[in-house]
Design an enzyme around this catalytic site. Structure first.
Site, short mmCIF file in Angstrom:
data_model
loop_
_atom_site.label_atom_id
_atom_site.label_comp_id
_atom_site.label_asym_id
_atom_site.label_seq_id
_atom_site.Cartn_x
_atom_site.Cartn_y
_atom_site.Cartn_z
N ILE A 71 -4.12 4.56 -0.44
CA ILE A 71 -4.86 4.84 0.79
C ILE A 71 -5.95 5.89 0.53
CG2 ILE A 71 -4.60 5.77 3.14
CD1 ILE A 71 -1.56 4.66 2.78
N CYS A 90 0.84 -1.20 0.00
CA CYS A 90 0.00 0.00 0.00
C CYS A 90 0.86 1.24 0.00
CB CYS A 90 -0.95 0.01 1.20
SG CYS A 90 -0.10 0.18 2.77
N CYS A 91 0.34 2.31 -0.56
CA CYS A 91 1.00 3.62 -0.54
C CYS A 91 -0.08 4.69 -0.69
CB CYS A 91 2.05 3.73 -1.64
SG CYS A 91 1.36 3.74 -3.31
N THR A 92 0.32 5.93 -0.87
CA THR A 92 -0.65 7.03 -0.85
C THR A 92 -1.70 6.95 -1.96
OG1 THR A 92 1.25 8.35 -0.20
CG2 THR A 92 -0.81 9.53 -0.60
N GLY A 127 -1.12 4.88 -4.93
CA GLY A 127 -0.96 3.66 -5.71
C GLY A 127 0.27 3.59 -6.59
#
Ligand SMILES: [Zn+2]
Ligand SMILES: [Zn+2]
Length: 312
Positions: A205, A176-178, A180
């Site tokens: 996220i 996961c990251c901010t 994508g």
């Protein structure tokens, strides 16, 4: 006003031409932000009036190469950037290793699917963001790495038990990251070094906040614009950080007002007033104080204490 967060991995053969086309179109709109164009695709965050954002999205999508681009749309009160910057770069995301997510990457999971898989045994949620980002918010029970920058990722994952203990190579890894984009590269890299079951949170996220109401995401999500952080969890929110100065629970993140220091810290409202927005006493005496007061601070200071110091 709207803020758009987006990326699209696609081959751009004529980056220079596309850059000019993009730049000319943007000049006709009231947009501010950061856009990167590379051989591998397009990445950006921009803010502007709703009608201009719509025109921009239509412009991007009108080009077949960017049909699949997924815009995360949020509402904001004012521009979140000082200016518009459009750049041609070699990579959308720099990893220091030649990885092309256009060739191979982890399986994309929509927020609902991600949440479901998170509940299964033998699943590891791997946060691929840097320290200052996961410090202020991350998924419950997720694995974070001690990274100053994203390009630390290859080394840090190889040092981690997940990789060292080969039995883990079969586990389901959910990155996961901010928004994508880092996951595209990180999950491609995980596959390259031998992880068998690699998935990524599509839209990051931010999209998870919109579609799954941020369930089980503790703290706030760090964002790369004037807001610094964004609330994503409205189901079971939790604060995981403390005020840098007085140590009470606090999830308000600010940039130290000393422009030279520029450190990211969590600081409560009282301490922000007392410390004039600085991380330490030394910074208060700096001659290079930033003049733009963070949004939340403007709100708490509507009774004007310190605001007259700046040229709001
Ligand atoms: Zn405090
Ligand atoms: Zn400082």
């Amino acid at each position: 006003m709207n803020v758009l967060l987006y990326y699209c991995y696609t081959n751009i053969e004529d980056t220079e031409h596309y850059y000019n086309q993009h730049k000319n179109f943007c000049a006709s709109l009231d947009l501010k932000g950061r856009i990167i164009i590379a051989d591998q695709g397009l990445n950006g965050t921009v803010s502007g009036p709703e009608e201009d954002c719509i025109k921009y999205m239509n412009f991007v999508k009108s080009d077949d190469r960017f049909k699949k681009v997924d815009f995360k749309i949020d509402i904001c009160n004012e521009h979140l950037f000082e200016k518009m910057s459009i750049k041609i770069k070699q990579y959308l995301i720099k990893l220091g290793i030649d990885i092309d997510p256009n060739e191979d990457t982890g399986i994309h999971l929509e927020p609902k699917e991600f949440y479901q898989m998170m509940q299964e045994d033998d699943t590891v949620v791997l946060d691929v963001r840097s320290n200052y980002e996961h410090y202020v918010g991350k998924f419950k029970d997720s694995v974070t790495l001690n990274m100053k920058n994203f390009y630390d990722f290859p080394n840090k994952i190889k040092e981690h038990d997940l990789f060292k203990n080969k039995i883990n190579m079969e586990k389901k890894i959910l990155t996961c990251c901010t928004g994508g984009i880092k996951c595209e590269t990180a999950s491609a890299y995980l596959k390259k070094i031998g992880f068998k079951n690699v998935y990524q949170l599509h839209g990051g996220i931010i999209k998870y906040g919109i579609e799954k109401q941020g369930k089980d995401f503790d703290g706030k999500c760090y964002v790369f614009d004037g807001r610094i952080t964004k609330e994503v969890n409205i189901v079971n929110p939790k604060t995981i950080t403390k005020c840098h100065i007085c140590k009470i629970d606090c999830n308000i993140m600010v940039n130290c007002m000393n422009a030279v220091c520029d450190k990211h810290i969590t600081m409560c409202e009282d301490c922000f007033k007392n410390m004039e927005g600085c991380c330490c006493l030394e910074c208060i005496t700096s001659e290079k104080m930033r003049t733009k007061i963070p949004d939340y601070y403007k709100e708490i200071n509507s009774n004007k204490n310190l605001v007259n110091k700046s040229d709001l």
